[in-house]
Design an enzyme around this catalytic site. Structure first.
Site, short mmCIF file in Angstrom:
data_model
loop_
_atom_site.label_atom_id
_atom_site.label_comp_id
_atom_site.label_asym_id
_atom_site.label_seq_id
_atom_site.Cartn_x
_atom_site.Cartn_y
_atom_site.Cartn_z
N ARG A 254 4.93 -7.39 5.98
CA ARG A 254 5.29 -6.41 4.95
C ARG A 254 5.98 -5.22 5.62
O ARG A 254 5.41 -4.14 5.80
CB ARG A 254 4.05 -6.00 4.16
CG ARG A 254 3.60 -7.14 3.26
CD ARG A 254 2.69 -6.69 2.14
NE ARG A 254 2.68 -7.70 1.08
CZ ARG A 254 1.97 -7.60 -0.01
NH1 ARG A 254 1.20 -6.55 -0.22
NH2 ARG A 254 2.00 -8.55 -0.93
N GLN B 223 11.26 -7.20 2.70
CA GLN B 223 10.81 -7.10 1.32
C GLN B 223 11.47 -8.15 0.42
O GLN B 223 10.83 -8.70 -0.47
CB GLN B 223 11.12 -5.69 0.78
CG GLN B 223 10.18 -4.63 1.32
CD GLN B 223 10.49 -3.25 0.77
OE1 GLN B 223 11.54 -3.03 0.18
NE2 GLN B 223 9.59 -2.31 0.96
N ASP C 194 9.71 -11.68 0.52
CA ASP C 194 8.27 -11.70 0.30
C ASP C 194 7.90 -12.46 -0.98
O ASP C 194 7.98 -11.91 -2.08
CB ASP C 194 7.76 -10.27 0.25
CG ASP C 194 6.24 -10.17 0.18
OD1 ASP C 194 5.58 -11.23 0.13
OD2 ASP C 194 5.74 -9.03 0.19
N SER D 270 4.95 -10.89 -3.14
CA SER D 270 5.31 -9.79 -4.04
C SER D 270 6.03 -10.29 -5.28
O SER D 270 5.71 -9.90 -6.41
CB SER D 270 6.18 -8.76 -3.30
OG SER D 270 5.43 -8.08 -2.32
N TYR E 204 -2.58 -4.26 2.78
CA TYR E 204 -3.59 -5.01 2.04
C TYR E 204 -4.91 -4.23 2.03
O TYR E 204 -5.20 -3.45 2.94
CB TYR E 204 -3.83 -6.38 2.69
CG TYR E 204 -2.67 -7.32 2.57
CD1 TYR E 204 -2.43 -8.01 1.38
CD2 TYR E 204 -1.80 -7.52 3.63
CE1 TYR E 204 -1.36 -8.88 1.27
CE2 TYR E 204 -0.72 -8.39 3.52
CZ TYR E 204 -0.52 -9.07 2.34
OH TYR E 204 0.54 -9.93 2.23
#
Length: 371
Positions: free
Chosen positions: A119, A124, A127, A130, A227
């Site tokens: 992350r 991004q 991912d 996400s 997280y």
């Protein structure tokens, strides 16, 4: 460079790992793309759409493949037609499928787990957690609204006023934030909680009310990569007391808490469900990982104390077209970012390559699986 797209075989998996859009882009990089027949059917993508984008649709699509794209990791035996050393790029469930990962290593494949994408800012767009969680948060609210026997927004009518539903979101990651936004758009009064104190501002920015433990100081709940981490017994007790008082007033509860590599934390107990009003709905987004809610069962509606408890084993698959489009872009963004024109293939760097690579040279090499 031959890229193969697999037809998913896991029960209930309606997504596909490539779209006509990403097929065109891979071909523009100089790759050949082959697709197994029917790979996109459940995501409303016809074989003809892939063919029009330049892909070859064939039963032996994996023959001679250098890279295999999938949503869920296939069995190693299904990959025998691919080249030795081929990359398997998919959601591989590394902690839950250790035997399968070992089989990839034994077969000589290089398995790249998209869930292990770090992350960091430059990753991004790669991912999958996400992109898929965003849709899951939306879907959870829509399904809860459908199961709820009343309206979400306040309605003032000549016959009287309908009160707005009260929705409580537990866990404010990507899924939780989307759940807040969706519930707000539907007109609910929304509150939310998380173990990470930094999320309070995010909750407020979406117009929801933050519900946080204030009496236990010095617990941030922030782990590596953003997280959540497991909380102390002191914090858990304080949170349980706070949530119990709040949850009794709610009509809708959405739970979204997951800790990578571990069973989902228990957030809602049977005793807490018993305090809710009959007709209330709880949607457990973590039901496939053991569940945040006591008594929840994957793909079943459980009624306890007059409260409906629901949750899907694969929530993104219920939005297959959009989920596939986003998942496909994640894979393309990953591979294209490392595409070496001279080599005619992607060449990974250490930071991202070492993070996602599970197997190489006949061995399991990822530190998270070896520790």
């Amino acid at each position: 460079m031959r890229i193969a797209v697999m037809k998913e075989t896991a029960p209930g998996e309606n997504r596909v790992a490539a779209s006509p859009e990403t097929v065109k882009k891979f071909i523009a990089l100089g790759a050949q793309v082959t697709v197994q027949p029917g790979a996109g059917d459940a995501a409303s993508i016809a074989d003809a759409d892939y063919a029009a984008a330049g892909a070859e649709v064939a039963k032996d699509a994996l023959k001679g493949a250098d890279i295999v794209l999938a949503v869920q990791g296939p069995e190693a035996a299904a990959l025998k037609a691919a080249n030795k050393g081929a990359w398997i790029v998919a959601g591989l469930d590394p902690f839950g499928q250790r035997d399968r990962i070992a089989a990839y290593a034994k077969a000589g494949f290089e398995a790249l787990a998209m869930e292990f994408m770090p992350r960091i800012t430059r990753a991004q767009s790669m991912d999958i957690l996400s992109s898929q969680s965003n849709l899951s948060g939306y879907k959870a609210v829509i399904e809860a609204a459908n199961a709820y026997g009343r309206a979400f927004p306040m309605m003032m009518t000549a016959a009287g006023t309908v009160s707005a539903a009260k929705a409580f979101i537990m866990g404010v990651g990507v899924a939780g934030l989307q759940a807040i936004a969706t519930a707000r758009r539907l007109g609910a009064q929304v509150s939310a909680t998380d173990v990470r104190s930094a999320t309070k501002e995010q909750i407020l920015s979406l117009g929801a009310k933050p519900i946080f433990v204030e009496s236990v100081a010095g617990i941030e709940g922030e782990g590596a990569g953003g997280y959540a981490t497991e909380m102390s017994a002191e914090y858990q007790a304080a949170q349980a007391e706070l949530v119990s008082a709040h949850i009794a007033k709610q009509d809708i509860v959405i739970t979204t808490a997951l800790i990578p590599g571990r069973a989902a934390p228990r957030l809602v107990t049977d005793a807490q469900i018993a305090t809710m009003k009959p007709g209330s709905v709880v949607f457990d987004l973590a039901v496939a990982q053991g569940g945040n809610v006591e008594g929840s069962k994957p793909d079943q509606t459980v009624v306890k104390h007059g409260v409906k408890i629901i949750g899907y084993s694969n929530t993104p698959a219920h939005l297959a077209a959009d989920a596939s489009a986003l998942f496909s872009r994640n894979l393309y963004n990953f591979l294209s970012a490392f595409w070496d024109k001279d080599a005619g293939r992607p060449v990974l760097d250490e930071e991202i390559g070492n993070a996602v690579r599970l197997t190489q040279g006949g061995k399991v090499v990822n530190e998270r699986l070896l520790g």
